[in-house]
Design an enzyme around this catalytic site. Structure first.
Site, PDB file in Angstrom:
ATOM      1  N   TYR A   4      39.470 114.078  37.287  1.00  0.00           N
ATOM      2  CA  TYR A   4      38.214 113.323  37.365  1.00  0.00           C
ATOM      3  C   TYR A   4      37.054 114.099  36.741  1.00  0.00           C
ATOM      4  O   TYR A   4      36.833 115.271  37.023  1.00  0.00           O
ATOM      5  CB  TYR A   4      37.863 112.983  38.818  1.00  0.00           C
ATOM      6  N   HIS A  62      23.049 106.335  32.830  1.00  0.00           N
ATOM      7  CA  HIS A  62      22.587 106.620  34.192  1.00  0.00           C
ATOM      8  C   HIS A  62      21.076 106.843  34.272  1.00  0.00           C
ATOM      9  O   HIS A  62      20.536 106.958  35.373  1.00  0.00           O
ATOM     10  CB  HIS A  62      23.322 107.837  34.751  1.00  0.00           C
ATOM     11  N   ASN A 118      25.182 115.119  38.716  1.00  0.00           N
ATOM     12  CA  ASN A 118      25.614 115.128  40.106  1.00  0.00           C
ATOM     13  C   ASN A 118      24.877 116.253  40.807  1.00  0.00           C
ATOM     14  O   ASN A 118      24.824 117.374  40.302  1.00  0.00           O
ATOM     15  CB  ASN A 118      27.124 115.370  40.208  1.00  0.00           C
ATOM     16  N   TYR A 146      -4.474 115.322  77.014  1.00  0.00           N
ATOM     17  CA  TYR A 146      -3.269 115.890  76.407  1.00  0.00           C
ATOM     18  C   TYR A 146      -3.492 116.387  74.980  1.00  0.00           C
ATOM     19  O   TYR A 146      -2.925 117.395  74.565  1.00  0.00           O
ATOM     20  CB  TYR A 146      -2.145 114.847  76.388  1.00  0.00           C
ATOM     21  N   ARG A 194      -4.932 119.910  75.472  1.00  0.00           N
ATOM     22  CA  ARG A 194      -4.173 120.963  76.158  1.00  0.00           C
ATOM     23  C   ARG A 194      -2.696 121.018  75.785  1.00  0.00           C
ATOM     24  O   ARG A 194      -2.019 121.993  76.073  1.00  0.00           O
ATOM     25  CB  ARG A 194      -4.314 120.831  77.677  1.00  0.00           C
ATOM     26  N   PHE A 223      27.839 116.455  46.654  1.00  0.00           N
ATOM     27  CA  PHE A 223      26.627 115.813  46.117  1.00  0.00           C
ATOM     28  C   PHE A 223      25.935 114.918  47.132  1.00  0.00           C
ATOM     29  O   PHE A 223      24.843 114.410  46.865  1.00  0.00           O
ATOM     30  CB  PHE A 223      27.003 114.941  44.908  1.00  0.00           C
ATOM     31  N   GLU A 238      31.194 104.230  45.919  1.00  0.00           N
ATOM     32  CA  GLU A 238      30.160 104.971  46.651  1.00  0.00           C
ATOM     33  C   GLU A 238      29.669 104.061  47.774  1.00  0.00           C
ATOM     34  O   GLU A 238      28.609 103.436  47.689  1.00  0.00           O
ATOM     35  CB  GLU A 238      29.049 105.381  45.688  1.00  0.00           C
TER      36      GLU A 238
END
Length: 501
Positions: free
Chosen positions: A53, A83, A195, A279, A282, A327, A411
């Site tokens: 791959y 991409h 990636n 609050y 303090r 990734f 994915e």
């Protein structure tokens, strides 16, 4: 001063030093050997008949399509071009630089299989401040930050654009003007570049650097407000926090004692009828301290990430390249969402302290003006803090809680960490404004306590404010005053005196 990529460990401060030119990142022989040795392994794989791959196959759902050695270069070029689909405004140039610095550190670990020449070209971009134009939207945070990283490295191919000073210039033009030819990519190289989590990581680093100062500034603003309110220092005693010893709480309590030391305002009402403060006055060690704890958590994870290998596949030998999930942005995405809530709370409690100073109690005039009626005084800036606080709350929805499948289901779980990182920095930008307004209020409150003196460090900050913004006597346009104080915050001009718990 030099930093050795791939050999030394990056930290948040070290990345910022390299990005701002205070330190130079260099390649030494040990790192060069790691890069070259791994590249040799990929070159052996590229000639294999076995499908590996990212080396001799397509990508994502096309991982079962094998590519011939002759088509390898075109495959890599197509990957980068296809991409680069980011949208929206460009990210800040400093983020592009941080992304490149972190990517070089990852590539120099010797598991990515990229050629040394590619790494050296990226270093050339960094050293000459040729900073790629990267759109802010389009990453789902797994398989890393594909779209923004593609834009980041388009200029290697002679495509895309650079920031050169304040101008956007075609990358091709910059390369030609400097007698540089575009890179011709080889097996696996583009996959190693695009990636990774460097977009998410850059936002984490920038946010951490900013939040580090804002945490200290929130303590200062709170201490100034407490002085103006003439509250009690008792809730910050060491023995109280020793029996609930969260790191952030201990540090804030110690800082409050330091910031308030020697105050005539707090000593002036030790025998008054008040039993306890609200609050927001303090509980600063508990609230600011919880935000610090989240900061420490994100910083720890970010510094692990910036010294990790986050591309895919990971090359282990001439025959083994593991297609895993390094990734995936989830480790940072969740921590960024946590840090966003923590940052938002700094504004939430600051807004409450602003409100308390307007109520007209304990010797302060209502709305911090002695001429109320004719004048609105400081009534309306608290509207702004309320609006900013609610905007921050709306930005606290955890992006990492969502996932939309991509890549035809290959994915099928993504981190959305890029959104987490962007929201984190948006929240911090709003905190700048909220704390600036609280500092304006606190300075006005202290003016009404004269001739009593504040602590030394608070007096120093009060003088800084008054050197830029006059005490409000009659209504005037406050927009300019607020903007002036926001600029001081963003320039980190206030004296916050960092200490350790």
């Amino acid at each position: 001063m030099e930093f050795k990529y791939g050999i030394e460990q990056l930290t948040v401060d070290k990345v910022i030093e390299i990005a701002t030119g205070k330190c130079k990142g260099v390649l030494v022989e040990e790192a060069i050997k790691k890069v070259n040795d791994c590249r040799k392994k990929v070159e052996v794989m590229a000639q294999s008949d076995k499908a590996i791959y990212g080396v001799n196959t397509g990508f994502g759902p096309l991982c079962d399509t094998q590519i011939s050695p002759e088509e390898t270069s075109k495959l890599q070029e197509n990957l980068l071009l296809s991409h680069a689909v980011g949208v929206g405004n460009p990210i800040d140039r400093s983020l592009s630089k941080i992304m490149m610095i972190c990517k070089v550190q990852a590539l120099c670990q010797g598991f990515s299989g990229i050629r040394l020449a590619v790494v050296e070209r990226i270093l050339l971009f960094i050293e000459n401040d040729w900073l790629p134009v990267v759109p802010e939207q389009g990453s789902v945070g797994a398989s890393g930050d594909l779209a923004p990283l593609s834009h980041l490295f388009l200029p290697l191919l002679g495509e895309g654009e650079f920031w050169v000073e304040d101008k956007i210039v075609p990358a091709k033009e910059v390369l030609e003007n400097n007698n540089l030819t575009p890179i011709t990519f080889q097996a696996k190289e583009v996959l190693a570049l695009i990636n990774g989590t460097q977009f998410i990581l850059a936002h984490a680093i920038a946010g951490l650097k900013k939040m580090d100062y804002l945490l200290d500034l929130a303590d200062l603003a709170g201490a100034m407000s407490l002085e103006g309110f003439q509250g009690s220092v008792a809730p910050f005693k060491e023995e109280l926090h020793a029996i609930r010893p969260f790191k952030g709480n201990l540090e804030v309590a110690k800082r409050m004692r330091m910031l308030l030391e020697g105050s005539e305002n707090l000593a002036s009402h030790e025998d008054c009828e008040r039993v306890q403060d609200p609050y927001s006055m303090r509980c600063m060690p508990q609230v600011h301290g919880a935000s610090r704890n989240a900061f420490y958590h994100l910083k720890e994870l970010a510094e692990i990430e910036m010294n990790s290998v986050t591309d895919n596949p990971i090359v282990l030998s001439e025959t083994v390249a593991i297609s895993g999930g390094n990734f995936h942005g989830q480790p940072l995405a969740m921590a960024l969402d946590y840090a966003s809530i923590a940052a938002s709370e700094l504004g939430n409690i600051s807004d409450r302290r602003c409100y308390l100073l307007l109520e007209g109690k304990y010797g302060l005039p209502r709305l911090l003006t002695q001429k109320g009626g004719l004048n609105s005084g400081f009534m309306i800036p608290q509207y702004a803090t309320a609006a900013l606080t609610t905007e921050n709350k709306s930005l606290c929805f955890p992006a990492s809680a969502d996932s939309i499948p991509t890549s035809l289901g290959q994915e099928d779980h993504v981190s959305m960490g890029s959104i987490s990182g962007r929201k984190f920095n948006q929240i911090l930008e709003n905190i700048d404004k909220i704390l600036a307004i609280e500092l304006m209020y606190a300075a006005q409150a202290l003016d009404f306590r004269r001739p009593k003196k504040s602590s030394t460090i608070i007096e120093k900050n009060h003088q800084l404010i008054r050197s830029k913004v006059a005490k409000l006597e009659d209504d005037r346009l406050l927009k300019d005053d607020i903007n002036t104080l926001v600029t001081l915050v963003r320039n980190q001009a206030f004296f916050v005196k960092k200490i350790e718990a």
